[in-house]
Write a protein that holds these residues in place. Sequence first.
Motif: not given
Length: 128
Positions: A84, A58, A54, A80
């Motif tokens: 998340e 990101r 992750y 995005r």
Amino acid sequence: MDEKISLREFGIQCEKQGAYSAAILALKAHLENQPSDSSAWMVLADTYGVLRQYENARAAFDQSLQGVSDYNRWIVLIRRAILEEQSGMHSLAEYWYKRGFAEPDFLTERFRRWPETLRPVTLRPDTD
């Protein structure tokens, strides 16, 4: 007939077929020479996301946002948010969804282009 395929296209094809390590290597090599390729950054981010890396995902989304056109910005923001959610960071997902929904082109393009948020390689070029 010998047809050459670019590192970008090879990386995208690898990602589509689940060859994630190859996709990462090819896309990173492509992005060394084409750092403003927002679509390639999104595919790289998605690939990292599938592998549950992750933080790398990101960082790739952050790079994608730097080069994306205003017309496509909402797609990067929604992608995005989806990352998340997948990572269990629901408050961050809400933040990114709100940013995506606030984009002007989201209001006019969401119904026609919503499926594109699921496959980042379909980002369209800027339109006037």
